[in-house]
Design a protein around this motif. Structure first.
Motif, short mmCIF file in Angstrom:
data_model
loop_
_atom_site.label_atom_id
_atom_site.label_comp_id
_atom_site.label_asym_id
_atom_site.label_seq_id
_atom_site.Cartn_x
_atom_site.Cartn_y
_atom_site.Cartn_z
N MET A 184 0.85 -1.17 0.00
CA MET A 184 0.00 0.00 0.00
C MET A 184 0.89 1.24 0.00
SD MET A 184 -2.39 1.45 3.13
CE MET A 184 -3.86 0.54 2.81
N THR A 185 0.63 2.14 -0.90
CA THR A 185 1.31 3.43 -0.92
C THR A 185 0.31 4.49 -0.49
OG1 THR A 185 2.76 2.75 -2.72
CG2 THR A 185 2.52 5.11 -2.34
N LEU A 186 0.69 5.27 0.49
CA LEU A 186 -0.16 6.34 0.98
C LEU A 186 0.38 7.67 0.50
CD1 LEU A 186 -0.54 5.07 4.64
CD2 LEU A 186 -2.20 4.84 2.79
N THR A 187 -0.53 8.57 0.15
CA THR A 187 -0.15 9.90 -0.30
C THR A 187 -0.92 10.93 0.51
OG1 THR A 187 0.23 9.08 -2.53
CG2 THR A 187 -0.02 11.46 -2.28
N ILE A 188 -0.18 11.91 1.04
CA ILE A 188 -0.84 12.97 1.81
C ILE A 188 -0.35 14.33 1.30
CG2 ILE A 188 -1.14 11.55 3.87
CD1 ILE A 188 1.21 13.13 5.13
N GLU A 189 -1.21 15.32 1.43
CA GLU A 189 -0.83 16.70 1.14
C GLU A 189 -0.47 17.37 2.45
OE1 GLU A 189 -3.52 19.00 -1.25
OE2 GLU A 189 -4.08 17.23 -2.40
N LEU A 190 0.61 18.12 2.44
CA LEU A 190 1.04 18.83 3.63
C LEU A 190 0.22 20.12 3.76
CD1 LEU A 190 4.87 18.37 3.21
CD2 LEU A 190 3.32 17.08 4.71
N GLY A 191 -0.33 20.32 4.94
CA GLY A 191 -1.16 21.49 5.18
C GLY A 191 -0.36 22.70 5.61
N GLU A 192 -1.05 23.83 5.71
CA GLU A 192 -0.41 25.09 6.09
C GLU A 192 0.27 25.02 7.45
OE1 GLU A 192 -2.92 28.55 5.69
OE2 GLU A 192 -3.75 27.80 3.81
N ASP A 193 -0.37 24.39 8.42
CA ASP A 193 0.22 24.30 9.76
C ASP A 193 1.51 23.49 9.73
OD1 ASP A 193 -1.81 25.80 10.86
OD2 ASP A 193 -2.96 24.07 11.55
N PHE A 194 1.51 22.40 8.98
CA PHE A 194 2.71 21.58 8.89
C PHE A 194 3.83 22.37 8.21
CE2 PHE A 194 5.75 18.61 7.35
CZ PHE A 194 5.81 17.64 8.34
N LEU A 195 3.49 23.05 7.12
CA LEU A 195 4.50 23.82 6.39
C LEU A 195 5.04 24.97 7.23
CD1 LEU A 195 2.83 23.79 2.87
CD2 LEU A 195 4.83 22.47 3.61
N ASP B 39 17.34 25.07 4.14
CA ASP B 39 16.46 25.57 3.09
C ASP B 39 15.09 24.91 3.26
OD1 ASP B 39 16.29 23.05 1.62
OD2 ASP B 39 18.22 23.51 0.71
N ASP B 40 14.09 25.45 2.57
CA ASP B 40 12.71 25.00 2.74
C ASP B 40 12.54 23.50 2.49
OD1 ASP B 40 11.97 27.57 3.40
OD2 ASP B 40 11.10 28.02 1.44
N GLU B 41 13.14 23.03 1.40
CA GLU B 41 12.98 21.62 1.03
C GLU B 41 13.57 20.69 2.10
OE1 GLU B 41 14.26 18.83 -2.68
OE2 GLU B 41 13.61 20.87 -3.14
N GLU B 42 14.74 21.03 2.59
CA GLU B 42 15.39 20.21 3.62
C GLU B 42 14.60 20.24 4.93
OE1 GLU B 42 19.85 19.39 5.42
OE2 GLU B 42 19.47 21.24 4.32
N ALA B 43 14.07 21.40 5.26
CA ALA B 43 13.27 21.53 6.49
C ALA B 43 12.00 20.69 6.41
CB ALA B 43 12.93 22.99 6.74
N ILE B 44 11.33 20.73 5.26
CA ILE B 44 10.11 19.94 5.08
C ILE B 44 10.44 18.46 5.17
CG2 ILE B 44 8.34 19.26 3.40
CD1 ILE B 44 8.37 22.24 2.47
N PHE C 220 10.10 7.31 2.48
CA PHE C 220 9.09 8.25 2.01
C PHE C 220 9.71 9.12 0.93
CE2 PHE C 220 11.50 10.39 5.23
CZ PHE C 220 11.62 11.70 4.77
N GLU C 221 8.85 9.81 0.18
CA GLU C 221 9.30 10.79 -0.81
C GLU C 221 8.46 12.04 -0.64
OE1 GLU C 221 9.60 9.53 -4.87
OE2 GLU C 221 10.34 7.55 -4.29
N VAL C 222 9.12 13.18 -0.76
CA VAL C 222 8.44 14.46 -0.70
C VAL C 222 8.52 15.10 -2.08
CG1 VAL C 222 8.42 16.78 0.32
CG2 VAL C 222 9.03 14.80 1.73
N ASP C 223 7.38 15.51 -2.60
CA ASP C 223 7.34 16.29 -3.83
C ASP C 223 7.13 17.74 -3.41
OD1 ASP C 223 6.64 17.73 -6.12
OD2 ASP C 223 5.62 16.01 -7.02
N ALA C 224 8.21 18.50 -3.39
CA ALA C 224 8.17 19.87 -2.90
C ALA C 224 7.25 20.75 -3.74
CB ALA C 224 9.57 20.46 -2.85
N ASP C 225 7.16 20.48 -5.03
CA ASP C 225 6.32 21.31 -5.91
C ASP C 225 4.85 21.19 -5.54
OD1 ASP C 225 8.55 22.20 -7.33
OD2 ASP C 225 8.42 20.54 -8.76
N SER C 226 4.40 19.98 -5.31
CA SER C 226 2.98 19.77 -4.99
C SER C 226 2.72 19.66 -3.50
CB SER C 226 2.46 18.52 -5.70
OG SER C 226 3.12 17.37 -5.19
#
Length: 105
Positions: free
Chosen positions: A1-12, A25-30, A53-59
């Motif tokens: 199972m692969t789960l995908t979540i969007e990071l919200g404003e509070d998390f960011l 930098d922003d990407e490393e912090a996220i 995990f993988e983070v797509d910084a653009d989306s």
């Protein structure tokens, strides 16, 4: 199972605060905050000490391959609440958004 979540404003915002205090930098912090949150969740549920995990910084999305224990845990919560496992994981990740930030903020 692969789960995908969007990071919200509070998390960011928490990731931004984390990054500013450590001059990241922003990407490393996220990525660091995502890793912290997923590791806490996985460790609490399965005892894991590593996460993939993988983070797509653009989306601002995260994909995660949960352990079997976490997958079962999320499936049980999904059945109980009627929410998708992805949504439940996001709620858990959001709970850890401010973990490890300086006290008093």
């Amino acid at each position: 199972m692969t789960l995908t979540i969007e990071l919200g404003e509070d998390f960011l915002a928490a990731a931004d605060e984390w990054g500013e205090s450590r001059r990241l930098d922003d990407e490393e912090a996220i990525e660091t905050k995502v890793e912290q949150a997923l590791l806490e969740i996985e460790h609490l549920v399965s005892g894991a000490v590593d996460v993939a995990f993988e983070v797509d910084a653009d989306s601002e999305t995260v994909t995660h391959e949960p352990s079997d224990d976490l997958e079962a845990f999320l499936e049980r919560q999904a059945t109980e609440t009627g929410l998708d496992p992805d949504r439940i994981l996001k709620l858990h990740v959001d709970l850890f958004a401010r973990a490890f930030l300086e006290a008093g903020r």
